[in-house]
Write an enzyme that holds these catalytic residues in place. Sequence first.
Site, PDB file in Angstrom:
ATOM      1  N   TYR A  36       0.839  -1.203   0.000  1.00 29.58           N
ATOM      2  CA  TYR A  36       0.000   0.000   0.000  1.00 29.58           C
ATOM      3  C   TYR A  36       0.873   1.251   0.000  1.00 29.58           C
ATOM      4  CZ  TYR A  36       0.997   0.627   5.016  1.00 29.58           C
ATOM      5  OH  TYR A  36       1.617   0.830   6.226  1.00 29.58           O
ATOM      6  N   CYS A  37       0.277   2.362  -0.442  1.00 30.10           N
ATOM      7  CA  CYS A  37       0.955   3.665  -0.404  1.00 30.10           C
ATOM      8  C   CYS A  37      -0.117   4.745  -0.252  1.00 30.10           C
ATOM      9  CB  CYS A  37       1.816   3.881  -1.649  1.00 30.10           C
ATOM     10  SG  CYS A  37       0.894   3.767  -3.198  1.00 30.10           S
ATOM     11  N   THR A  38       0.251   5.999  -0.392  1.00 32.21           N
ATOM     12  CA  THR A  38      -0.667   7.107  -0.102  1.00 32.21           C
ATOM     13  C   THR A  38      -1.910   7.100  -0.983  1.00 32.21           C
ATOM     14  OG1 THR A  38       1.238   8.437   0.553  1.00 32.21           O
ATOM     15  CG2 THR A  38      -0.836   9.606   0.182  1.00 32.21           C
TER      16      THR A  38
ATOM     17  N   ILE B 266      -4.095   4.569   0.799  1.00 29.39           N
ATOM     18  CA  ILE B 266      -4.571   4.875   2.152  1.00 29.39           C
ATOM     19  C   ILE B 266      -5.681   5.919   2.101  1.00 29.39           C
ATOM     20  CG2 ILE B 266      -3.869   5.627   4.460  1.00 29.39           C
ATOM     21  CD1 ILE B 266      -0.896   5.138   3.339  1.00 29.39           C
TER      22      ILE B 266
ATOM     23  N   GLY C  25      -1.906   5.233  -4.211  1.00 27.06           N
ATOM     24  CA  GLY C  25      -1.933   4.071  -5.093  1.00 27.06           C
ATOM     25  C   GLY C  25      -0.899   4.048  -6.199  1.00 27.06           C
TER      26      GLY C  25
END
EC number: 1.14.-.-
Length: 318
Positions: A176-178, A205, A180
């Site tokens: 996952y990241c901020t 997220i 996508g």
Amino acid sequence: MNYQVLLYYKYTTIDDPEQFAQDHLAFCKAHHLKGRILVSTEGINGTLSGTKEETEQYMAHMHADERFKDMVFKIDEAEGHAFKKMHVRPRKEIVALDLEDDVDPRHTTGQYLSPVEFRKALEDDDTVIIDARNDYEFDLGHFRGAIRPDITRFRDLPDWIKENKALFTDKKVVTYCTGGIRCEKFSGWLLKEGFEDVAQLHGGIATYGKDPETKGQYWDGKMYVFDDRISVDINQVEKTIIGKDWFDGKPCERYINCANPECNKQILVSEENETKYLGACSYECAKHERNRYVQANNISDNEWQQRLTNFDDLHQHA
């Protein structure tokens, strides 16, 4: 709140990024928008702020373009602009992974998980959750049980994975990241490296935190954002602070840049300790002749020397 902050990206072909950037900057400035947008032959990656009316016009303008007609915007309400200027820059990549053999997420990327599916993955003991962000982002907030790569730049993530491959062998890997975009390319790289079961949190997220079912559950702390807000809340169910003050280790969610312009390290620090330690991360930075905190607060030489002695107490208690 009359302003909005938009976060978005799209992997799509832009034939002439330089011309696109020039034209796009003119459009953004005409609509009084502020932010940072990267464009390349592989697509667009942006975050910007403006009034609700102006950001709605921007989204309509982008959706009218065939290349961006289905682009998803993550939207946050805001009190005012989240940026000071407007930049649109042509780049080699819209997110810098610097691979010798580049990955095209339109052809190779991990399985997309909805927020509800991702929550199930968080609850699964046989799944490894990798945070694809930088260490300072993780330290402010992250999903419970996620692995923290020891990196300060996204481009260093592949090497870190290779060095720690034993952690992920024969496991289902979810990343996952901020918003996508980093995971689109990173999960594709994982597949090319031979990882077989790879998935990613679709929309990042930012999407998970707004989902009406998950409500940000299992997220601890705050989410780091690359604008003047510095951080935003994600977990609507329970509030936790996981950040720790650089000096005393107390719970803290306040990031500053070290006052030494040659260092600029990001540290979590309370207002009290920022004052006490002259906005610096170390004695060496605090005494630096170009200390920005000293200059901005017109601190006299005597006061400067006095506050430098606070570092003596730190060493005594270390």
